[in-house]
Motif scaffolding. Structure first.
Motif, PDB file in Angstrom:
ATOM      1  N   SER A   1       0.854  -1.186   0.000  1.00  0.00           N
ATOM      2  CA  SER A   1       0.000   0.000   0.000  1.00  0.00           C
ATOM      3  C   SER A   1       0.888   1.234   0.000  1.00  0.00           C
ATOM      4  O   SER A   1       2.066   1.170   0.362  1.00  0.00           O
ATOM      5  CB  SER A   1      -0.935   0.011   1.209  1.00  0.00           C
ATOM      6  N   LEU A   2       0.317   2.361  -0.406  1.00  0.00           N
ATOM      7  CA  LEU A   2       1.090   3.587  -0.579  1.00  0.00           C
ATOM      8  C   LEU A   2       0.349   4.747   0.063  1.00  0.00           C
ATOM      9  O   LEU A   2      -0.839   4.970  -0.210  1.00  0.00           O
ATOM     10  CB  LEU A   2       1.308   3.852  -2.072  1.00  0.00           C
ATOM     11  N   ILE A   3       1.036   5.488   0.926  1.00  0.00           N
ATOM     12  CA  ILE A   3       0.501   6.726   1.491  1.00  0.00           C
ATOM     13  C   ILE A   3       0.947   7.851   0.572  1.00  0.00           C
ATOM     14  O   ILE A   3       2.136   8.180   0.498  1.00  0.00           O
ATOM     15  CB  ILE A   3       0.997   6.943   2.931  1.00  0.00           C
ATOM     16  N   TYR A   4       0.011   8.424  -0.157  1.00  0.00           N
ATOM     17  CA  TYR A   4       0.346   9.293  -1.276  1.00  0.00           C
ATOM     18  C   TYR A   4       0.983  10.611  -0.848  1.00  0.00           C
ATOM     19  O   TYR A   4       1.873  11.128  -1.523  1.00  0.00           O
ATOM     20  CB  TYR A   4      -0.909   9.562  -2.112  1.00  0.00           C
ATOM     21  N   ASN A   5       0.530  11.182   0.264  1.00  0.00           N
ATOM     22  CA  ASN A   5       0.980  12.529   0.615  1.00  0.00           C
ATOM     23  C   ASN A   5       2.443  12.582   1.039  1.00  0.00           C
ATOM     24  O   ASN A   5       3.088  13.622   0.887  1.00  0.00           O
ATOM     25  CB  ASN A   5       0.101  13.100   1.728  1.00  0.00           C
ATOM     26  N   ASN A   6       2.974  11.502   1.596  1.00  0.00           N
ATOM     27  CA  ASN A   6       4.382  11.515   2.007  1.00  0.00           C
ATOM     28  C   ASN A   6       5.180  10.378   1.378  1.00  0.00           C
ATOM     29  O   ASN A   6       6.307  10.111   1.788  1.00  0.00           O
ATOM     30  CB  ASN A   6       4.510  11.476   3.531  1.00  0.00           C
ATOM     31  N   CYS A   7       4.607   9.711   0.399  1.00  0.00           N
ATOM     32  CA  CYS A   7       5.276   8.663  -0.385  1.00  0.00           C
ATOM     33  C   CYS A   7       5.873   7.580   0.516  1.00  0.00           C
ATOM     34  O   CYS A   7       7.060   7.257   0.441  1.00  0.00           O
ATOM     35  CB  CYS A   7       6.351   9.263  -1.284  1.00  0.00           C
ATOM     36  N   THR A   8       5.024   7.022   1.351  1.00  0.00           N
ATOM     37  CA  THR A   8       5.428   5.954   2.255  1.00  0.00           C
ATOM     38  C   THR A   8       4.854   4.629   1.769  1.00  0.00           C
ATOM     39  O   THR A   8       3.639   4.507   1.586  1.00  0.00           O
ATOM     40  CB  THR A   8       4.945   6.238   3.686  1.00  0.00           C
ATOM     41  N   LEU A   9       5.720   3.655   1.552  1.00  0.00           N
ATOM     42  CA  LEU A   9       5.305   2.325   1.130  1.00  0.00           C
ATOM     43  C   LEU A   9       5.213   1.421   2.353  1.00  0.00           C
ATOM     44  O   LEU A   9       6.122   1.411   3.198  1.00  0.00           O
ATOM     45  CB  LEU A   9       6.290   1.721   0.131  1.00  0.00           C
ATOM     46  N   VAL A  10       4.133   0.659   2.436  1.00  0.00           N
ATOM     47  CA  VAL A  10       3.927  -0.301   3.516  1.00  0.00           C
ATOM     48  C   VAL A  10       3.728  -1.666   2.866  1.00  0.00           C
ATOM     49  O   VAL A  10       2.823  -1.842   2.046  1.00  0.00           O
ATOM     50  CB  VAL A  10       2.708   0.074   4.380  1.00  0.00           C
TER      51      VAL A  10
END
Length: 318
Positions: free
Chosen positions: A221-230
């Motif tokens: 999954s990807l947190i779009y606002n801070n470009c964090t991949l989980v």
């Protein structure tokens, strides 16, 4: 710094073909104040390769040696107003390498004269990615695509694209949830930056942005606002390709990005250590991990990185 610093404890050198290891394309105007009907735009490309195919050493860097020369492959224009674009050779000056990871990386800059108020997408499209990928192996091709846009921003200036940085190969232990942040920045300090997965269609580039490595990290999954991949890697000894697009918006209410730049790199899944050392090393000292260090162009920089190893009898390989 000449050497790309990679922290590995207890790993052996692993050889995998074929030759591509990811990269990026970014751009910025040399002067963001419009004057006349054209703008001088500096385009930057950075590519990483199998070091066996394209060797790099300290001597290569000192002599401004090139990687992937005489391949007759180019960054070409694929969609939009392509008339002003001239092909950009993908040969780059080697800037860094890792003997342990068997990777060479290089950068190249060109200044293009581009009419104002147009947009188009350029890309490096070829093959082959390395074979040992959880998705996209078996010598499948790559597609790394960038949107260049010289339409004036709402504030009257010419836009600059975002920039994202990553090591070409990042080691992650398998069967453990991982959180990985991709650093983003922009010369236009007030822009809103977001990242997304590269896609094969239906995007601002109007092109295939990822070819064989679309959705290259299963279950991520990807947190779009801070470009964090989980994500969690589940295949020891196998790579997973991350194909992302970094996009800049004029404000938080904007719905269309002003530009879109790619970054593609690899995760390598390694099995949990079987010996007594289960605590990974850590970067300590005055600068935190992922610190951004600014330096004037053309200057020599000496930077000390202090790393703590928590297991007796273990060492660090760079």
């Amino acid at each position: 710094m000449q050497l790309l610093i990679i922290l590995l404890v207890g790993f052996i050198t692993i050889v995998h073909g074929v030759h591509f290891r990811g990269g990026t394309i970014t751009w910025r105007p040399l002067n963001n104040t419009p004057s006349g009907s054209t703008a001088a735009v500096q385009v930057r490309e950075r590519w990483s390769w199998n070091r066996i195919t394209y060797p790099c050493t300290d001597a290569t860097i000192a002599s401004y040696g090139t990687l992937a020369s005489n391949t007759y492959t180019y960054v070409q224009c694929y969609t939009g107003s392509c008339g002003s674009w001239t092909n950009m050779d993908i040969a780059t000056n080697c800037t860094d390498y890792s003997a342990a990871l068997i990777v060479s990386s290089g950068e190249h800059y060109e200044t293009k004269t581009i009419p104002l108020n147009i947009s188009f997408s350029v890309g490096f499209v070829s093959g082959n990615w390395l074979t040992n990928l959880v998705i996209g192996g078996n010598n499948q091709g790559w597609s790394v695509v960038c949107r260049i846009n010289t339409n004036l921003r709402p504030d009257g200036y010419i836009n600059s694209s975002p920039i994202a940085v990553s090591l070409p190969i990042v080691y992650k232990q398998v069967y453990i949830p991982q959180v990985h942040v991709v650093q983003m920045s922009d010369f236009d300090g007030t822009d809103i930056l977001r990242c997304r997965w590269a896609t094969s269609s239906g995007n601002i580039n109007g092109a295939d942005e990822c070819d064989g490595v679309c959705n290259g990290i299963p279950g991520a999954s990807l947190i779009y606002n801070n470009c964090t991949l989980v994500f969690t890697l589940t295949n020891p000894g196998v790579y997973a390709a991350a194909a992302l697009q970094i996009e800049d918006y004029y404000s938080s209410s904007s719905t269309t990005p002003m530009s879109s730049v790619p970054i593609q790199f690899l995760f390598y899944g390694y099995a949990a250590p079987t010996a007594s050392c289960t605590t990974p090393p850590a970067i300590i000292g005055n600068l935190p991990n992922r610190a951004c260090i600014g330096t004037p162009v053309g200057s020599n920089v000496t930077q000390y990185i202090i790393v703590q190893v928590y297991c007796p009898g273990h060492a660090i390989t760079d």
